[in-house]
Design a protein around this motif. Structure first.
Motif, PDB file in Angstrom:
ATOM      1  N   SER A  10     -69.446 -20.223  -1.479  1.00  0.00           N
ATOM      2  CA  SER A  10     -68.632 -19.531  -0.482  1.00  0.00           C
ATOM      3  C   SER A  10     -68.558 -18.047  -0.780  1.00  0.00           C
ATOM      4  O   SER A  10     -68.306 -17.647  -1.920  1.00  0.00           O
ATOM      5  N   ALA A  11     -68.766 -17.226   0.240  1.00  0.00           N
ATOM      6  CA  ALA A  11     -68.626 -15.780   0.085  1.00  0.00           C
ATOM      7  C   ALA A  11     -67.144 -15.436  -0.045  1.00  0.00           C
ATOM      8  O   ALA A  11     -66.283 -16.151   0.479  1.00  0.00           O
ATOM      9  N   GLN A  14     -62.851 -14.173   2.888  1.00  0.00           N
ATOM     10  CA  GLN A  14     -63.009 -14.645   4.256  1.00  0.00           C
ATOM     11  C   GLN A  14     -61.652 -14.741   4.940  1.00  0.00           C
ATOM     12  O   GLN A  14     -60.624 -14.898   4.302  1.00  0.00           O
ATOM     13  N   ASP A  37     -68.728 -25.496   6.529  1.00  0.00           N
ATOM     14  CA  ASP A  37     -67.521 -24.758   6.133  1.00  0.00           C
ATOM     15  C   ASP A  37     -66.499 -25.676   5.474  1.00  0.00           C
ATOM     16  O   ASP A  37     -65.756 -25.254   4.583  1.00  0.00           O
ATOM     17  N   HIS A  73     -73.784 -15.733   8.860  1.00  0.00           N
ATOM     18  CA  HIS A  73     -72.966 -16.743   8.181  1.00  0.00           C
ATOM     19  C   HIS A  73     -73.619 -17.278   6.913  1.00  0.00           C
ATOM     20  O   HIS A  73     -72.934 -17.909   6.098  1.00  0.00           O
ATOM     21  N   SER A  96     -70.660 -17.953   4.597  1.00  0.00           N
ATOM     22  CA  SER A  96     -69.438 -17.230   4.951  1.00  0.00           C
ATOM     23  C   SER A  96     -68.944 -17.705   6.310  1.00  0.00           C
ATOM     24  O   SER A  96     -69.671 -17.622   7.297  1.00  0.00           O
ATOM     25  N   ARG A  97     -67.735 -18.238   6.332  1.00  0.00           N
ATOM     26  CA  ARG A  97     -67.131 -18.632   7.603  1.00  0.00           C
ATOM     27  C   ARG A  97     -66.975 -17.411   8.510  1.00  0.00           C
ATOM     28  O   ARG A  97     -67.171 -17.490   9.720  1.00  0.00           O
ATOM     29  N   THR A  98     -66.614 -16.294   7.910  1.00  0.00           N
ATOM     30  CA  THR A  98     -66.500 -15.034   8.648  1.00  0.00           C
ATOM     31  C   THR A  98     -67.883 -14.404   8.757  1.00  0.00           C
ATOM     32  O   THR A  98     -68.543 -14.173   7.743  1.00  0.00           O
ATOM     33  N   ARG A 100     -70.796 -11.907   8.752  1.00  0.00           N
ATOM     34  CA  ARG A 100     -70.978 -10.631   8.061  1.00  0.00           C
ATOM     35  C   ARG A 100     -72.242  -9.947   8.565  1.00  0.00           C
ATOM     36  O   ARG A 100     -73.244 -10.610   8.874  1.00  0.00           O
ATOM     37  N   TRP A 105     -73.728  -7.919   3.503  1.00  0.00           N
ATOM     38  CA  TRP A 105     -74.525  -8.744   2.607  1.00  0.00           C
ATOM     39  C   TRP A 105     -75.234  -7.890   1.563  1.00  0.00           C
ATOM     40  O   TRP A 105     -75.395  -8.305   0.409  1.00  0.00           O
ATOM     41  N   TYR A 108     -72.649  -7.081  -0.989  1.00  0.00           N
ATOM     42  CA  TYR A 108     -72.344  -8.270  -1.782  1.00  0.00           C
ATOM     43  C   TYR A 108     -73.435  -8.519  -2.813  1.00  0.00           C
ATOM     44  O   TYR A 108     -73.163  -8.932  -3.945  1.00  0.00           O
TER      45      TYR A 108
END
Length: 271
Positions: A10-11, A14, A37, A73, A96-98, A100, A105, A108
């Motif tokens: 998971s990122a 979020q 998710d 995602h 990522s649920r959110t 980006r 990225w 990150y």
């Protein structure tokens, strides 16, 4: 749980889960994204495993995972993990649920996660001062006094203090009667102001992303939507190299010429 490389990661940072997180996706993609998710970190999200539990074939799932990359995602890549004996590069699948963008990225990948820009109705310092009355009723402050003391609390935060530390400094050892809460709080904020703390050394993160089509690693900036330039049909950039460098296509010819000019060992004169 997954084999190395196919476990969900998971990122960070979020937004809270809502019922319309994937409303912008196609129905099938949204359903698969919602399923992923809901899985815990480390769960297997490879195409073969998803095909066993979801009513979709491997080709459809592979297409959806590619679309999730396009929408921001999901990303695949590698990360350096330190063990007691060595540094090992392992494959990762980040989710990522959110959604980006490519810039997020890329940050990150460098280990520098950008924070969401949010404008709170009140500052962190104001909220702490307004909550003083709940912890110590004798320190209840009206709005005007919270605004007046706000810069002093902000200075504490700038020096690395936490909310708990500030609340403790303001509420511990209170006298029986406090005639002027604003004067009392202001004096404590001034007298107990901590020294500036040394910022922690930024942790170096070794992480790369790879193309969703050919799996070739590369810089995130060169893979918008998770796909490299070659797979997008863009010709690869040819670097000139240092001055006098031989072009790639001419290396074999140059080496053949060098070999042809060498004197056989039997014909060399012995000194």
């Amino acid at each position: 749980m997954a084999n190395p490389g196919y476990g969900k990661r998971s990122a960070p940072d979020q937004r809270p889960r809502t019922g319309h997180d994937f409303a912008h996706l196609r129905p099938r993609d949204a359903a698969i994204a919602a399923y992923i998710d809901g899985l815990c970190d480390g769960a297997d999200i490879s195409v073969k495993t998803l095909a066993k539990v979801l009513p979709y074939g491997q080709c459809a799932l592979r297409t959806t995972l590619n679309r999730l990359q396009e929408e921001g995602h999901l990303r695949r890549g590698s990360e350096c993990v330190a063990t007691e004996e060595a540094l090992i590069w392992v494959t990762r699948t980040f989710f990522s649920r959110t959604a980006r963008d490519d810039e997020w990225w890329a940050a990150y990948t460098r280990g520098d996660v950008p924070q969401e820009q949010q404008r709170p109705t009140r500052s962190r310092s104001f909220i702490l001062l307004a909550a003083l009355g709940k912890a110590a009723p004798s320190l209840s402050l009206p709005e005007a006094h919270c605004v007046r003391l706000e810069p002093q609390v902000s200075e504490w935060f700038e020096r690395g203090a936490t909310e708990a530390e500030i609340m403790c400094a303001l509420t511990q050892g209170l006298p029986v009667e406090i005639y002027s809460p604003v004067a009392f709080v202001g004096r404590r904020l001034l007298e107990k102001l901590p020294p500036a703390r040394i910022a922690p050394v930024r942790k170096v993160v070794l992480r790369t992303l790879e193309c969703r089509e050919c799996r070739a690693p590369g810089a995130p900036e060169a893979m918008p939507g998770g796909i490299c330039g070659a797979c997008r049909g863009k010709p690869a950039d040819v670097t000139g190299g240092p001055a006098g460098a031989v072009p790639v296509q001419g290396v074999r010819a140059r080496m053949s010429a060098v070999r042809a000019g060498l004197v056989p060992r039997a014909e060399r004169s012995h000194r």
